[in-house]
Design a protein around this motif. Structure first.
Motif, PDB file in Angstrom:
ATOM      1  N   THR A  80      33.077  -0.071  75.012  1.00  0.00           N
ATOM      2  CA  THR A  80      33.821   1.032  75.029  1.00  0.00           C
ATOM      3  C   THR A  80      33.008   2.296  75.929  1.00  0.00           C
ATOM      4  OG1 THR A  80      34.975   1.041  72.894  1.00  0.00           O
ATOM      5  CG2 THR A  80      34.434   3.190  73.886  1.00  0.00           C
ATOM      6  N   ALA A  81      33.758   2.841  76.995  1.00  0.00           N
ATOM      7  CA  ALA A  81      33.122   3.682  77.938  1.00  0.00           C
ATOM      8  C   ALA A  81      33.436   4.952  77.539  1.00  0.00           C
ATOM      9  CB  ALA A  81      33.437   3.336  79.354  1.00  0.00           C
ATOM     10  N   GLU A  82      32.517   5.826  77.333  1.00  0.00           N
ATOM     11  CA  GLU A  82      32.609   7.307  76.815  1.00  0.00           C
ATOM     12  C   GLU A  82      32.598   8.171  78.189  1.00  0.00           C
ATOM     13  OE1 GLU A  82      33.492   8.394  74.010  1.00  0.00           O
ATOM     14  OE2 GLU A  82      32.995   6.417  73.170  1.00  0.00           O
ATOM     15  N   PRO A  83      33.654   9.150  78.221  1.00  0.00           N
ATOM     16  CA  PRO A  83      33.578   9.863  79.590  1.00  0.00           C
ATOM     17  C   PRO A  83      32.536  10.787  79.545  1.00  0.00           C
ATOM     18  CG  PRO A  83      35.577  10.464  78.259  1.00  0.00           C
ATOM     19  CD  PRO A  83      34.979   9.125  77.587  1.00  0.00           C
ATOM     20  N   PRO A  84      31.801  11.438  80.686  1.00  0.00           N
ATOM     21  CA  PRO A  84      30.707  12.446  80.424  1.00  0.00           C
ATOM     22  C   PRO A  84      31.461  13.992  80.013  1.00  0.00           C
ATOM     23  CG  PRO A  84      31.554  12.144  82.774  1.00  0.00           C
ATOM     24  CD  PRO A  84      31.904  10.913  82.040  1.00  0.00           C
ATOM     25  N   GLU A  85      30.863  14.561  79.313  1.00  0.00           N
ATOM     26  CA  GLU A  85      31.292  15.957  79.029  1.00  0.00           C
ATOM     27  C   GLU A  85      32.002  16.798  79.724  1.00  0.00           C
ATOM     28  OE1 GLU A  85      28.446  17.899  76.345  1.00  0.00           O
ATOM     29  OE2 GLU A  85      28.101  16.276  74.927  1.00  0.00           O
ATOM     30  N   SER A  86      31.463  16.589  80.937  1.00  0.00           N
ATOM     31  CA  SER A  86      32.051  17.659  82.085  1.00  0.00           C
ATOM     32  C   SER A  86      33.454  17.066  82.877  1.00  0.00           C
ATOM     33  CB  SER A  86      30.997  17.597  83.164  1.00  0.00           C
ATOM     34  OG  SER A  86      30.425  16.456  83.596  1.00  0.00           O
ATOM     35  N   GLU A  87      33.704  15.869  82.187  1.00  0.00           N
ATOM     36  CA  GLU A  87      34.774  15.254  82.782  1.00  0.00           C
ATOM     37  C   GLU A  87      36.209  16.055  82.591  1.00  0.00           C
ATOM     38  OE1 GLU A  87      37.043  12.115  84.698  1.00  0.00           O
ATOM     39  OE2 GLU A  87      35.013  12.189  84.571  1.00  0.00           O
ATOM     40  N   PRO A  88      36.765  16.327  83.678  1.00  0.00           N
ATOM     41  CA  PRO A  88      37.847  17.278  83.361  1.00  0.00           C
ATOM     42  C   PRO A  88      39.201  16.500  82.917  1.00  0.00           C
ATOM     43  CG  PRO A  88      37.832  16.207  86.016  1.00  0.00           C
ATOM     44  CD  PRO A  88      36.674  15.954  85.039  1.00  0.00           C
ATOM     45  N   GLU A  89      39.984  17.171  82.257  1.00  0.00           N
ATOM     46  CA  GLU A  89      41.167  16.678  81.508  1.00  0.00           C
ATOM     47  C   GLU A  89      42.333  16.476  82.246  1.00  0.00           C
ATOM     48  OE1 GLU A  89      42.319  17.532  77.134  1.00  0.00           O
ATOM     49  OE2 GLU A  89      43.462  18.705  78.311  1.00  0.00           O
ATOM     50  N   LEU A  90      42.914  15.411  82.549  1.00  0.00           N
ATOM     51  CA  LEU A  90      44.260  15.149  82.986  1.00  0.00           C
ATOM     52  C   LEU A  90      45.083  16.277  82.638  1.00  0.00           C
ATOM     53  CD1 LEU A  90      44.578  11.348  82.803  1.00  0.00           C
ATOM     54  CD2 LEU A  90      43.592  12.451  84.767  1.00  0.00           C
ATOM     55  N   PHE A  91      45.974  16.616  83.394  1.00  0.00           N
ATOM     56  CA  PHE A  91      47.355  17.508  83.103  1.00  0.00           C
ATOM     57  C   PHE A  91      48.187  16.523  82.394  1.00  0.00           C
ATOM     58  CE2 PHE A  91      51.826  18.064  84.016  1.00  0.00           C
ATOM     59  CZ  PHE A  91      52.015  19.554  83.461  1.00  0.00           C
ATOM     60  N   TYR A  92      48.799  17.176  81.219  1.00  0.00           N
ATOM     61  CA  TYR A  92      49.941  16.308  80.645  1.00  0.00           C
ATOM     62  C   TYR A  92      50.923  17.343  80.029  1.00  0.00           C
ATOM     63  CZ  TYR A  92      47.586  18.126  76.607  1.00  0.00           C
ATOM     64  OH  TYR A  92      46.867  19.302  75.657  1.00  0.00           O
ATOM     65  N   VAL A  93      52.056  16.756  79.574  1.00  0.00           N
ATOM     66  CA  VAL A  93      53.070  17.513  78.829  1.00  0.00           C
ATOM     67  C   VAL A  93      52.945  16.951  77.499  1.00  0.00           C
ATOM     68  CG1 VAL A  93      54.599  18.080  80.885  1.00  0.00           C
ATOM     69  CG2 VAL A  93      54.822  16.101  79.650  1.00  0.00           C
ATOM     70  N   ALA A 137      52.756  12.828  78.035  1.00  0.00           N
ATOM     71  CA  ALA A 137      53.059  12.072  79.580  1.00  0.00           C
ATOM     72  C   ALA A 137      52.199  12.949  80.552  1.00  0.00           C
ATOM     73  CB  ALA A 137      54.264  12.409  79.724  1.00  0.00           C
ATOM     74  N   PRO A 138      50.841  12.207  80.855  1.00  0.00           N
ATOM     75  CA  PRO A 138      49.934  12.897  81.988  1.00  0.00           C
ATOM     76  C   PRO A 138      50.396  12.625  83.235  1.00  0.00           C
ATOM     77  CG  PRO A 138      49.169  10.610  80.921  1.00  0.00           C
ATOM     78  CD  PRO A 138      50.386  11.007  80.377  1.00  0.00           C
ATOM     79  N   ASP A 139      50.093  13.303  84.242  1.00  0.00           N
ATOM     80  CA  ASP A 139      49.889  13.027  85.856  1.00  0.00           C
ATOM     81  C   ASP A 139      48.506  12.238  85.654  1.00  0.00           C
ATOM     82  OD1 ASP A 139      52.201  14.153  86.355  1.00  0.00           O
ATOM     83  OD2 ASP A 139      51.139  15.890  87.127  1.00  0.00           O
ATOM     84  N   ILE A 140      48.530  10.802  86.102  1.00  0.00           N
ATOM     85  CA  ILE A 140      47.289  10.306  86.160  1.00  0.00           C
ATOM     86  C   ILE A 140      46.275  10.540  87.390  1.00  0.00           C
ATOM     87  CG2 ILE A 140      46.485   7.759  86.536  1.00  0.00           C
ATOM     88  CD1 ILE A 140      48.915   6.974  84.996  1.00  0.00           C
ATOM     89  N   SER A 141      45.119  10.376  87.299  1.00  0.00           N
ATOM     90  CA  SER A 141      43.876  10.605  88.176  1.00  0.00           C
ATOM     91  C   SER A 141      44.548  10.529  89.675  1.00  0.00           C
ATOM     92  CB  SER A 141      42.868   9.516  88.129  1.00  0.00           C
ATOM     93  OG  SER A 141      42.389   9.626  86.823  1.00  0.00           O
ATOM     94  N   GLY A 142      44.534  11.452  90.328  1.00  0.00           N
ATOM     95  CA  GLY A 142      44.698  11.654  91.718  1.00  0.00           C
ATOM     96  C   GLY A 142      46.199  11.999  92.101  1.00  0.00           C
ATOM     97  N   HIS A 143      46.938  12.165  91.200  1.00  0.00           N
ATOM     98  CA  HIS A 143      48.562  12.132  91.208  1.00  0.00           C
ATOM     99  C   HIS A 143      48.693  13.704  90.617  1.00  0.00           C
ATOM    100  CE1 HIS A 143      48.088   7.941  91.063  1.00  0.00           C
ATOM    101  NE2 HIS A 143      49.355   8.037  91.924  1.00  0.00           N
ATOM    102  N   SER A 144      49.717  14.396  91.730  1.00  0.00           N
ATOM    103  CA  SER A 144      50.525  15.643  91.248  1.00  0.00           C
ATOM    104  C   SER A 144      49.445  16.659  90.675  1.00  0.00           C
ATOM    105  CB  SER A 144      51.666  15.392  90.235  1.00  0.00           C
ATOM    106  OG  SER A 144      52.616  14.573  90.878  1.00  0.00           O
ATOM    107  N   ARG A 145      49.898  17.008  89.478  1.00  0.00           N
ATOM    108  CA  ARG A 145      49.022  18.168  88.665  1.00  0.00           C
ATOM    109  C   ARG A 145      47.569  17.753  88.372  1.00  0.00           C
ATOM    110  NH1 ARG A 145      52.745  22.328  85.502  1.00  0.00           N
ATOM    111  NH2 ARG A 145      50.853  23.375  85.429  1.00  0.00           N
ATOM    112  N   SER A 146      47.072  16.588  88.496  1.00  0.00           N
ATOM    113  CA  SER A 146      45.793  15.941  88.321  1.00  0.00           C
ATOM    114  C   SER A 146      45.353  15.310  89.690  1.00  0.00           C
ATOM    115  CB  SER A 146      45.799  14.878  87.561  1.00  0.00           C
ATOM    116  OG  SER A 146      46.416  15.097  86.034  1.00  0.00           O
ATOM    117  N   ARG A 147      45.932  15.913  90.793  1.00  0.00           N
ATOM    118  CA  ARG A 147      45.630  15.463  92.071  1.00  0.00           C
ATOM    119  C   ARG A 147      44.053  15.717  92.523  1.00  0.00           C
ATOM    120  NH1 ARG A 147      48.268  15.158  97.046  1.00  0.00           N
ATOM    121  NH2 ARG A 147      47.042  15.707  98.901  1.00  0.00           N
ATOM    122  N   ASP A 148      43.544  16.614  91.950  1.00  0.00           N
ATOM    123  CA  ASP A 148      42.034  16.665  92.277  1.00  0.00           C
ATOM    124  C   ASP A 148      41.121  15.734  91.311  1.00  0.00           C
ATOM    125  OD1 ASP A 148      42.678  18.219  94.571  1.00  0.00           O
ATOM    126  OD2 ASP A 148      42.961  20.070  93.465  1.00  0.00           O
TER     127      ASP A 148
END
Length: 271
Positions: A3-16, A53-64
């Protein structure tokens, strides 16, 4: 796989988040260049479930939020489930890129995934492997389909294939066509192996759209996935993004799978 834990500074994906009062969560993971809008016709048929329902990394509101590789995206979805899913666990549904993320998620964070429902997610072989192994092919094919083909013609052809009108999603697809994202995703698709399939730790339904996907690869997945009850099925007459073509059937398949009921007859079990 650890299991890989994301760093605490990792931004959260946009989601509905929808139907927040419901006790069981379904996470919907879209395909390459799409967004959470891909699920707009499926979601109304899932009213008894909490939906993320997220926008996945690099896409739409998770674009950056980069990089957009499969494993990093899986870790970001894991963080979303831990924080926002009911009881920190979810049934995960993925199409195409989203299917590969779902499979990696179940490997890397098995404690979070109640079941997996994946369509067009399997080890790449033959012509499928050649295309994915050359990301520039995907890039220029998407350039042609999304930008050089007039909008009216794209929508007309989509309608001929039974797909519901999706103009808002088409706008997002055009915005999301970026080389760095396509390259990272395509290379990640190539990393899934049959050894990975034979080690999948959660009950998984693997689906092929009969008109375009690799039915034989999905048949093999049905035979080699180790968890009892896992299946490979085909939807005859379906296009790759059949959530836009047969949304009610797509939703009925999800519900039957996670509720342990018989699948709709249109989901033909491959033996």
């Amino acid at each position: 796989m650890a299991t890989a834990e994301p760093p605490e500074s990792e931004p959260e994906l946009f989601y509905v988040s929808l139907n927040d009062d419901k006790p069981t969560t379904i996470v919907l993971l879209h395909g390459l260049l799409n967004s959470h809008l891909e699920w707009e016709f499926v979601i109304p048929h899932l009213g008894d479930y909490h939906i993320l329902a997220p926008d996945i990394s690099g896409h739409s509101r998770s674009r950056d939020i980069l990089p957009a590789d499969i494993c990093t995206s899986a870790d970001r979805v894991a963080a979303l489930i831990r924080k926002h899913a009911k009881n920190g666990r979810a049934h995960v549904v993925g199409l195409s890129m989203g299917a590969f993320i779902t499979l990696r998620l179940s490997q890397r964070h098995r404690e979070l995934v109640l079941s997996a429902f994946v369509t067009a997610g399997h080890p790449m072989e033959g012509p499928f492997a050649w295309v994915v192994g050359h990301p520039s092919v995907t890039y220029y094919l998407m350039l042609f389909l999304l930008e050089l083909v007039p909008r009216w013609l794209y929508l007309k052809v989509a309608a001929r294939h039974g797909m519901l009108r999706h103009e808002a999603l088409l706008r997002e697809m055009r915005r999301n066509r970026r080389w760095e994202v396509i390259r990272e995703v395509d290379l990640g698709l190539m990393e899934l192996t049959w050894e990975d399939v034979r080690a999948l730790p959660v009950k998984t339904l693997s689906i092929a759209a009969g008109n375009v996907d690799d039915v034989e690869a999905v048949r093999r997945m049905g035979r080699e996935m180790p968890v009892e009850g896992s299946l490979g099925v085909v939807v005859r007459g379906a296009v790759h993004t059949w959530n836009l073509q047969k949304p009610e059937l797509f939703a009925e398949g999800i519900k039957a799978w996670i509720e342990g009921r018989a699948l709709p007859a249109e989901l033909e079990v491959l033996t």
